[in-house]
Every structure is written in C-alpha cells, then in structure tokens.
Design a protein around this motif. Structure first.
Motif, PDB file in Angstrom:
ATOM      1  N   TYR A 189      51.471  81.795  73.767  1.00 55.75           N
ATOM      2  CA  TYR A 189      52.002  80.660  73.004  1.00 55.75           C
ATOM      3  C   TYR A 189      52.885  81.141  71.853  1.00 55.75           C
ATOM      4  CZ  TYR A 189      52.037  76.275  70.388  1.00 55.75           C
ATOM      5  OH  TYR A 189      52.426  75.140  69.719  1.00 55.75           O
ATOM      6  N   ASN A 190      52.444  82.198  71.169  1.00 52.16           N
ATOM      7  CA  ASN A 190      53.230  82.728  70.049  1.00 52.16           C
ATOM      8  C   ASN A 190      54.546  83.330  70.520  1.00 52.16           C
ATOM      9  OD1 ASN A 190      51.276  81.967  68.202  1.00 52.16           O
ATOM     10  ND2 ASN A 190      50.257  83.955  68.188  1.00 52.16           N
TER      11      ASN A 190
ATOM     12  N   HIS B 266      48.046  68.098  78.664  1.00 53.95           N
ATOM     13  CA  HIS B 266      47.566  69.215  77.851  1.00 53.95           C
ATOM     14  C   HIS B 266      46.465  68.731  76.913  1.00 53.95           C
ATOM     15  CE1 HIS B 266      47.635  73.015  75.732  1.00 53.95           C
ATOM     16  NE2 HIS B 266      47.849  72.394  74.588  1.00 53.95           N
TER      17      HIS B 266
ATOM     18  N   PHE C   1      46.817  75.843  71.707  1.00 53.49           N
ATOM     19  CA  PHE C   1      47.383  76.639  72.793  1.00 53.49           C
ATOM     20  C   PHE C   1      46.460  76.709  74.005  1.00 53.49           C
ATOM     21  CE2 PHE C   1      45.276  79.196  69.572  1.00 53.49           C
ATOM     22  CZ  PHE C   1      44.288  79.822  70.304  1.00 53.49           C
TER      23      PHE C   1
ATOM     24  N   SER D 278      46.044  83.445  75.803  1.00 50.26           N
ATOM     25  CA  SER D 278      46.806  82.191  75.714  1.00 50.26           C
ATOM     26  C   SER D 278      47.448  82.045  74.335  1.00 50.26           C
ATOM     27  CB  SER D 278      45.914  80.993  76.041  1.00 50.26           C
ATOM     28  OG  SER D 278      44.775  80.951  75.218  1.00 50.26           O
ATOM     29  N   ARG D 279      46.778  82.530  73.281  1.00 47.85           N
ATOM     30  CA  ARG D 279      47.379  82.502  71.937  1.00 47.85           C
ATOM     31  C   ARG D 279      48.611  83.404  71.882  1.00 47.85           C
ATOM     32  NH1 ARG D 279      43.342  84.224  69.302  1.00 47.85           N
ATOM     33  NH2 ARG D 279      42.550  82.315  68.330  1.00 47.85           N
TER      34      ARG D 279
ATOM     35  N   GLU E 179      54.928  77.860  74.444  1.00 48.53           N
ATOM     36  CA  GLU E 179      54.378  76.921  75.416  1.00 48.53           C
ATOM     37  C   GLU E 179      52.973  77.354  75.800  1.00 48.53           C
ATOM     38  OE1 GLU E 179      56.422  76.829  79.170  1.00 48.53           O
ATOM     39  OE2 GLU E 179      56.310  78.996  79.450  1.00 48.53           O
ATOM     40  N   CYS E 180      52.218  76.411  76.373  1.00 54.95           N
ATOM     41  CA  CYS E 180      50.848  76.687  76.810  1.00 54.95           C
ATOM     42  C   CYS E 180      50.861  77.529  78.077  1.00 54.95           C
ATOM     43  CB  CYS E 180      50.122  75.363  77.047  1.00 54.95           C
ATOM     44  SG  CYS E 180      48.552  75.512  77.922  1.00 54.95           S
TER      45      CYS E 180
END
Length: 330
Positions: A165-166, A214, A265, A161-162, A170-171
């Motif tokens: 996001y990077n 979120h 994230f 997920s990181r 977005e998540c």
C-alpha cells in the motif's frame, strides 16, 4: 494449568492448556451440540457456546515467572459455533441459504461484540471438518478464538499489505482480486464476492473468498453482502465436496483485520485449506513444509482450478445460487 509461552525464535505465542487432554473423541451415544442437551436446550437455529476445553479464558491465572523464557496469561475466549440443530448434515452446503445467512450474521454480531473488549487483539473464526483433520465431534460446528495477541501469519499479511500500500497506493488484496477475476483460476462469483483458487495456492484444492468491496471486518458488511457471503460459502463447500466425488476434509479461516489500530490497507477474506490431493490421497504437510513453512504444490494450480470450476457448475442448481461460474480461459 493454562498459559501462553513465547517462542523467541519465531516471535510466536504458544497456547498451553492442560484441560485440552480431556476432550471427548467422537462419542457414539451422546452429542453435546444436539437440541435438548445440557448445553444447548431447545428452540434455537444457530448457537454460540463456551468451549468446555478452552485454550484461553478471561479469568486465566497469572503464570509463574519462567526466568529466561517469557510467559503470559492465556487471556481470551474460546467458543463453539453450532451451525444447525441437525446432527447429520454433511457440510455447510447442506444448510439452507437462510440458515447459512444466520451463521454469517452470528459471525458478524460476535465480531462486533468482541471488538469492544480491550483485552482482545485479534479474532480468529474458523472451522475444521473431517476425521482426517482431527474433528472430535461430528455435529456441524465452527469455533472462534478471541486472542490477546496478533498471530504470526496475520502479522506477515499485515506487513506485506502495508508495504504494498505504501509503495503503490492501493490495497494488495484488491489487486489480487483484480487478477483472479480475469478468470484463469476463478471458480464462482456473485454480486459481492469472488471464489477462486489463488495463483499462490499451497493446498491442491485451496479456495479463497474475497469481498469485492474493500472492507476490513465482517461488521462492515451490508445486508445484501451478508446474503452473498452465505451463498459463496455454500458454493465453495459444495464445490469441494463435489470435486473428488466425496466429502472433502478441510480447515477454513475467516481472516479479518486486528481490532486495535488502523488497517485501511487490509481486506477481509476467507481461506479454505482442503487436505486431499486426490481421492484417498492426503496432501501432508511434511518435512519441507513443517521445517521451513514453505509449501510444495504437486501438480498445476490452473488444472485443479478447472476441476473445481467444473465441480462448481454441477452443484449450482442444487444450491439455487444466483451467481455463476466463468468459462475456462484458453
């Protein structure tokens, strides 16, 4: 003896506790979770108790040196969450909405409490149901493990997920939710939560619950979201118990962000792992799953999602749910 042993091949900690061998197995003449027992007393609606056979404790002894291998103190907390005074309730869908909301509020409160403890890195709130799962006491209950480390599966989700996001800003969980709300695998939704079978389901009738907002921890839920989560959990368990016309054995896990660090994230979610693939047929985690951690799926997820959706429609009236099920997507 109670200690943590490190697996250098996978990067996992194995919790070792000799006292676990003494756990009772489905005693017929005594229930330690019923009102009036030595542990529970009277006058309660939902209760948290220390696990009498814990893997972890805050006073765990320091283990002896293991030479090449690495050990650590089994620091932490293992607790039992008794969800109702009523011994014979089948599952969470048979709790009243008010009672289920009290359970969620207890989850929220204990999360807030343990987040303040510097020795706790991760909180695992979970529930096992059914003899096939290995539940030793049938009185409705869940558990929590306050861990001094972040489990491997949580670390993998955090890493992926990181990275997403990077790359995309977005998540990843929010994007998954956007996809699942399109309806093909969506089972139920209310104002704050969506209940669906994920595109990547491993278990035949796997169900996930995502908040639409979120958030990373239960402590961030507003009062209306606590109420909606209680409803979503009752609907999810009612659906699982209806889909094959029998009580469904399952494990459930509440997945929050770790307590130490910044995880903007990440996204709170709940996963159900039901182990039946048909009535009387268990989906075993066998050779390929145990040896590689890669699952096979016997069937088509979208077809099972439709079965879950139809089962969901049958239980909504009994549960008095305010949300609804989508129509099948052609």
């Amino acid at each position: 003896m109670r200690e943590l042993r490190y697996n250098p091949l996978t990067g996992q900690w194995v919790m070792v506790s000799a006292v676990r061998k003494k756990r009772p197995w489905r005693p017929k003449d005594y229930c330690p979770f019923c009102p009036g027992s030595e542990e529970t007393g009277y006058g309660w609606e939902v209760l948290i108790l220390p696990n009498r056979f814990p893997m972890l404790s805050f006073d765990a002894p320091r283990p002896e040196n293991a030479g090449f291998y690495k050990k650590a103190r089994a620091i932490g907390q293992c607790s039992v969450i008794v969800e109702t005074p009523e011994h014979d309730l089948k599952d969470l869908d048979w709790l009243t909405h008010e009672q289920m909301a009290k359970v969620v509020k207890l989850w929220k409160n204990v999360t807030e409490e343990l987040k303040k403890n510097p020795k706790v890195a991760y909180l695992a709130i979970f529930r096992n149901k059914g003899e096939e799962i290995g539940v030793s006491l049938i009185h409705p209950h869940g558990q929590l493990y306050a861990l001094p480390f972040i489990p491997l599966k949580a670390r993998l989700k955090l890493e992926n997920s990181r990275n997403y996001y990077n790359r995309h800003g977005e998540c990843l969980f929010c994007r998954i939710l956007e996809e699942e709300l399109k309806g093909e695998r969506l089972i139920y939704e209310n104002g704050s939560f969506a209940v669906f079978m994920p595109f990547f389901a491993s278990w035949p009738f796997e169900i996930h619950i995502y908040p639409k907002r979120h958030v990373q921890w239960l402590t961030q839920l507003e009062e209306n979201e606590v109420e909606d989560l209680a409803e979503a959990i009752r609907v999810a368990t009612g659906t699982l118990n209806e889909v094959l016309g029998r009580d469904m054995p399952y494990s459930m896990m509440v997945l929050q962000a770790p307590f130490k660090g910044n995880y903007e994230f990440y996204h709170l979610h709940i996963e159900f792992y039901p182990i039946l693939r048909d009535n009387g047929k268990i989906k075993y985690a066998a050779g390929i799953e145990m040896g590689t951690w890669e699952f096979t799926y016997d069937g088509v997820p979208e077809e099972n999602a439709e079965k879950l959706r139809e089962a969901c429609k049958k239980v909504l009236g009994r549960l008095g749910a305010k949300g609804g099920c989508p129509e099948a997507v052609e």
